[in-house]
Design a protein around this motif. Structure first.
Motif, PDB file in Angstrom:
ATOM      1  N   THR A  97       1.051  -1.209  -0.097  1.00  0.00           N
ATOM      2  CA  THR A  97       0.165  -0.103  -0.054  1.00  0.00           C
ATOM      3  C   THR A  97       0.969   1.223  -0.052  1.00  0.00           C
ATOM      4  OG1 THR A  97      -0.025   0.154   2.460  1.00  0.00           O
ATOM      5  CG2 THR A  97      -1.869  -1.309   1.313  1.00  0.00           C
ATOM      6  N   ALA A  98       0.273   2.302  -0.434  1.00  0.00           N
ATOM      7  CA  ALA A  98       1.156   3.600  -0.487  1.00  0.00           C
ATOM      8  C   ALA A  98       0.207   4.695   0.308  1.00  0.00           C
ATOM      9  CB  ALA A  98       1.276   4.120  -1.859  1.00  0.00           C
ATOM     10  N   ALA A  99       1.073   5.500   1.020  1.00  0.00           N
ATOM     11  CA  ALA A  99       0.400   6.552   1.802  1.00  0.00           C
ATOM     12  C   ALA A  99       1.236   7.917   1.520  1.00  0.00           C
ATOM     13  CB  ALA A  99       0.463   6.309   3.284  1.00  0.00           C
ATOM     14  N   LEU A 100       0.541   8.820   0.683  1.00  0.00           N
ATOM     15  CA  LEU A 100       1.030  10.036   0.417  1.00  0.00           C
ATOM     16  C   LEU A 100       0.747  11.169   1.344  1.00  0.00           C
ATOM     17  CD1 LEU A 100       0.197   9.884  -3.337  1.00  0.00           C
ATOM     18  CD2 LEU A 100       2.390   9.506  -2.574  1.00  0.00           C
ATOM     19  N   GLY A 101       1.870  11.896   1.365  1.00  0.00           N
ATOM     20  CA  GLY A 101       1.874  13.261   2.500  1.00  0.00           C
ATOM     21  C   GLY A 101       2.876  13.973   1.945  1.00  0.00           C
ATOM     22  N   SER A 102       3.796  14.295   2.911  1.00  0.00           N
ATOM     23  CA  SER A 102       4.993  15.225   2.699  1.00  0.00           C
ATOM     24  C   SER A 102       5.995  14.332   2.118  1.00  0.00           C
ATOM     25  CB  SER A 102       5.681  15.919   3.725  1.00  0.00           C
ATOM     26  OG  SER A 102       5.929  15.071   4.866  1.00  0.00           O
ATOM     27  N   ASP A 103       5.769  12.873   2.193  1.00  0.00           N
ATOM     28  CA  ASP A 103       6.584  11.760   1.732  1.00  0.00           C
ATOM     29  C   ASP A 103       5.827  10.800   1.349  1.00  0.00           C
ATOM     30  OD1 ASP A 103       5.932  10.614   4.128  1.00  0.00           O
ATOM     31  OD2 ASP A 103       7.774  11.328   5.118  1.00  0.00           O
ATOM     32  N   LEU A 104       6.416   9.773   0.975  1.00  0.00           N
ATOM     33  CA  LEU A 104       5.735   8.367   0.627  1.00  0.00           C
ATOM     34  C   LEU A 104       6.023   7.150   1.800  1.00  0.00           C
ATOM     35  CD1 LEU A 104       4.060   6.648  -1.341  1.00  0.00           C
ATOM     36  CD2 LEU A 104       6.337   6.115  -2.579  1.00  0.00           C
ATOM     37  N   THR A 105       4.855   6.713   2.153  1.00  0.00           N
ATOM     38  CA  THR A 105       5.211   5.384   3.125  1.00  0.00           C
ATOM     39  C   THR A 105       4.651   4.354   2.392  1.00  0.00           C
ATOM     40  OG1 THR A 105       4.978   6.822   5.142  1.00  0.00           O
ATOM     41  CG2 THR A 105       4.464   4.367   5.251  1.00  0.00           C
ATOM     42  N   VAL A 106       5.408   3.222   2.233  1.00  0.00           N
ATOM     43  CA  VAL A 106       5.281   1.972   1.340  1.00  0.00           C
ATOM     44  C   VAL A 106       5.079   0.735   2.568  1.00  0.00           C
ATOM     45  CG1 VAL A 106       5.765   0.426  -0.385  1.00  0.00           C
ATOM     46  CG2 VAL A 106       6.217   2.902  -0.911  1.00  0.00           C
ATOM     47  N   ARG A 107       4.004   0.144   2.639  1.00  0.00           N
ATOM     48  CA  ARG A 107       3.682  -0.922   3.641  1.00  0.00           C
ATOM     49  C   ARG A 107       3.640  -2.127   2.691  1.00  0.00           C
ATOM     50  NH1 ARG A 107       0.532   2.969   6.436  1.00  0.00           N
ATOM     51  NH2 ARG A 107       1.476   3.589   8.288  1.00  0.00           N
ATOM     52  N   VAL A 108       4.252  -3.327   3.024  1.00  0.00           N
ATOM     53  CA  VAL A 108       4.302  -4.210   2.299  1.00  0.00           C
ATOM     54  C   VAL A 108       3.718  -5.631   3.484  1.00  0.00           C
ATOM     55  CG1 VAL A 108       5.521  -6.338   0.915  1.00  0.00           C
ATOM     56  CG2 VAL A 108       6.214  -3.867   0.840  1.00  0.00           C
ATOM     57  N   TYR A 109       2.838  -6.423   2.717  1.00  0.00           N
ATOM     58  CA  TYR A 109       2.032  -7.311   3.457  1.00  0.00           C
ATOM     59  C   TYR A 109       2.412  -8.747   3.015  1.00  0.00           C
ATOM     60  CZ  TYR A 109      -0.304  -3.454   5.936  1.00  0.00           C
ATOM     61  OH  TYR A 109      -0.760  -2.301   6.410  1.00  0.00           O
ATOM     62  N   ASP A 110       2.279  -9.762   4.013  1.00  0.00           N
ATOM     63  CA  ASP A 110       2.141 -11.115   3.502  1.00  0.00           C
ATOM     64  C   ASP A 110       0.838 -11.613   3.469  1.00  0.00           C
ATOM     65  OD1 ASP A 110       1.915 -14.082   3.993  1.00  0.00           O
ATOM     66  OD2 ASP A 110       3.990 -14.018   3.976  1.00  0.00           O
ATOM     67  N   VAL A 111       0.280 -12.142   2.133  1.00  0.00           N
ATOM     68  CA  VAL A 111      -0.904 -11.995   2.101  1.00  0.00           C
ATOM     69  C   VAL A 111      -1.674 -13.425   2.823  1.00  0.00           C
ATOM     70  CG1 VAL A 111      -3.048 -12.397   0.336  1.00  0.00           C
ATOM     71  CG2 VAL A 111      -1.091 -10.914  -0.381  1.00  0.00           C
ATOM     72  N   ALA A 112      -1.034 -14.352   2.853  1.00  0.00           N
ATOM     73  CA  ALA A 112      -1.406 -15.634   3.285  1.00  0.00           C
ATOM     74  C   ALA A 112      -1.471 -15.612   4.834  1.00  0.00           C
ATOM     75  CB  ALA A 112      -0.549 -16.690   3.000  1.00  0.00           C
ATOM     76  N   SER A 113      -0.589 -14.669   5.543  1.00  0.00           N
ATOM     77  CA  SER A 113      -0.688 -14.584   6.969  1.00  0.00           C
ATOM     78  C   SER A 113      -1.305 -13.147   7.389  1.00  0.00           C
ATOM     79  CB  SER A 113       0.685 -14.748   7.581  1.00  0.00           C
ATOM     80  OG  SER A 113       1.681 -13.488   7.149  1.00  0.00           O
ATOM     81  N   GLY A 114      -1.346 -12.015   6.481  1.00  0.00           N
ATOM     82  CA  GLY A 114      -1.651 -10.843   6.869  1.00  0.00           C
ATOM     83  C   GLY A 114      -0.581 -10.126   7.663  1.00  0.00           C
ATOM     84  N   GLU A 115       0.535 -10.757   7.909  1.00  0.00           N
ATOM     85  CA  GLU A 115       1.580  -9.963   8.521  1.00  0.00           C
ATOM     86  C   GLU A 115       2.131  -8.730   7.939  1.00  0.00           C
ATOM     87  OE1 GLU A 115       5.969 -10.978  10.488  1.00  0.00           O
ATOM     88  OE2 GLU A 115       4.818 -12.472   9.218  1.00  0.00           O
ATOM     89  N   LEU A 116       2.427  -7.664   8.437  1.00  0.00           N
ATOM     90  CA  LEU A 116       2.991  -6.411   7.871  1.00  0.00           C
ATOM     91  C   LEU A 116       4.598  -6.959   7.762  1.00  0.00           C
ATOM     92  CD1 LEU A 116       3.323  -3.506   6.889  1.00  0.00           C
ATOM     93  CD2 LEU A 116       3.415  -2.898   9.353  1.00  0.00           C
ATOM     94  N   VAL A 117       5.096  -7.165   6.737  1.00  0.00           N
ATOM     95  CA  VAL A 117       6.711  -7.385   6.879  1.00  0.00           C
ATOM     96  C   VAL A 117       7.606  -6.247   6.143  1.00  0.00           C
ATOM     97  CG1 VAL A 117       6.049  -9.571   6.137  1.00  0.00           C
ATOM     98  CG2 VAL A 117       6.311  -8.078   4.060  1.00  0.00           C
ATOM     99  N   ALA A 118       7.091  -4.959   5.778  1.00  0.00           N
ATOM    100  CA  ALA A 118       7.827  -3.828   5.421  1.00  0.00           C
ATOM    101  C   ALA A 118       7.333  -2.468   5.655  1.00  0.00           C
ATOM    102  CB  ALA A 118       8.598  -3.961   4.096  1.00  0.00           C
TER     103      ALA A 118
END
Length: 388
Positions: free
Chosen positions: A318-339
């Motif tokens: 996912t991307a979250a825009l503002g004064s910068d860019l935050t990128v979050r990466v999820y493992d689909v099978a477990s639902g875990e946030l991995v980055a």
């Protein structure tokens, strides 16, 4: 642990190397960095079974002329890169495999046996281009002309290709169609004008489709209404499936979920929500079994600035825009946030539009492209690793 990278401007024809993969440095690599300080990984040629990503990857913007605009998965760790031309790029060997003139300036790509299918809006409406593995054009199809009165309006999922490259499906305003490339025959699977639907749900329009269950089924989404419909009730999002022989139609209305597009990966189909309705969840369907599932993000409104599936479908960003860019990466099978990566730049213009993000499952590497759709800016590329 959250990491931060500052991006420096890259000159159009003097882009420095940007490397990704298993390196000694955990910091993201960025095009425009000093080459002497950018680790470059030597990797073997990609191997493994078809449909698998190489275990390492390198993204080198210096191999492409002109402004890098966008990329698209082309199968087995390769990318179609749109710049001054269309490049077929192998992330495992950091080499250009083929080039050709780009038929469209914005397109969707789907890997098929022995090549790929590009689709997008041309001057005469929706077009489909079928290429072999050397980017030699095998067939060009004017989709809206083929449909004779119906129109494909969605550029994400409007044209679907079977993985064996023998059939195309068209999700159009008036129905769902199956085109046999070997026979040159068109079959109508769903006709809105003939009250397509089930006993409890009526189909109003189709927006996207994809082949599933070993090409025996077509999964689709669009709009429709329950039967009986309440007075004044507007159409809602629906999704469903139908066999390629036209049998076994199934329809579902997802409660409180408005689908914006369909993203196809090797193993899963993802349905991001309309950005104004994003509630931090993502509907996805298992391509092998047809079962529907939901992935929950970390924040309630997450997903409104873009959702991006990986090549194989094991990860979502996912991307979250503002004064910068935050990128979050999820493992689909477990639902875990991995980055959880933060990308910064002194020029806020780079964060006015959503980025393009590409995830490689085997290498566990993300490639983030910023400014590709803004003519006034040089394109910036940032890479980082995710997961263990």
């Amino acid at each position: 642990m959250k990491k931060t990278c500052c991006i420096t401007l890259a000159l159009m024809f003097t882009l420095a190397l940007s490397a990704c993969g298993k390196t000694d440095s955990p910091a993201p690599a960025v095009s425009g960095s000093d080459p002497s300080g950018t680790p470059v990984v030597s990797v073997p040629a990609p191997g493994g079974q078809p449909g698998q990503s190489p275990s390492s990857c390198t993204f080198d913007p210096a191999l492409f002329g002109g402004k890098l605009q966008s990329c698209a998965y082309a199968g087995n760790g390769t990318l179609l890169v749109l710049a001054d031309k269309l490049y077929l790029y192998d992330t495992g060997t950091s080499s250009v495999l083929a080039t050709t003139e780009a038929p469209l300036r914005d397109f969707e790509a789907q890997a098929i046996d022995g090549g790929c299918v590009l689709s997008g809006m041309g001057d005469s409406g929706m077009m489909a281009y079928i290429y072999d593995s050397s980017l030699a054009l095998k067939q060009e199809i004017a989709v809206n002309e083929l449909l004779q009165g119906d129109f494909v309006v969605s550029e994400t999922g409007g044209v679907a290709a079977s993985t064996d490259g023998k059939k195309l499906a068209f999700a159009a305003m008036g129905g769902l169609y199956l085109y046999d490339l070997e026979r040159g025959s068109l079959t109508t699977l769903l006709d809105v004008a003939q009250n397509a639907g089930t006993a409890s749900i009526r189909v109003s329009m189709l927006n996207g489709a994809a082949f599933a269950q070993d090409n025996s089924q077509i999964v689709f989404y669009g709009s429709g209404s329950p039967i009986p419909a309440a007075d004044g009730e507007e159409d809602v999002s629906i999704y469903g499936s139908i066999a390629v022989d036209g049998s076994g139609l199934k329809l579902t209305i997802p409660s409180g979920y408005e689908m914006d597009e369909l993203q196809s990966s090797v193993s899963r189909l993802f349905f991001p929500q309309v950005f104004t309705q994003a509630n931090g969840t993502l509907l996805w369907i298992d391509r092998a079994t047809g079962s529907a599932n939901t992935l929950s993000f970390s924040a309630s409104g997450e997903g409104k600035d873009g959702v991006y599936s990986s090549e194989q479908g094991n990860y979502v960003a996912t991307a979250a825009l503002g004064s910068d860019l935050t990128v979050r990466v999820y493992d689909v099978a477990s639902g875990e946030l991995v980055a959880d990566e933060v990308i910064e730049n002194s020029d806020p213009t780079y964060f006015y539009r959503i980025p393009r993000i590409y995830l490689f499952d085997g290498a566990k590497t993300a490639v983030v492209v910023l400014g590709g759709s803004i003519d006034e800016l040089d394109t910036l590329v940032s890479t980082f690793e995710f997961g263990a």
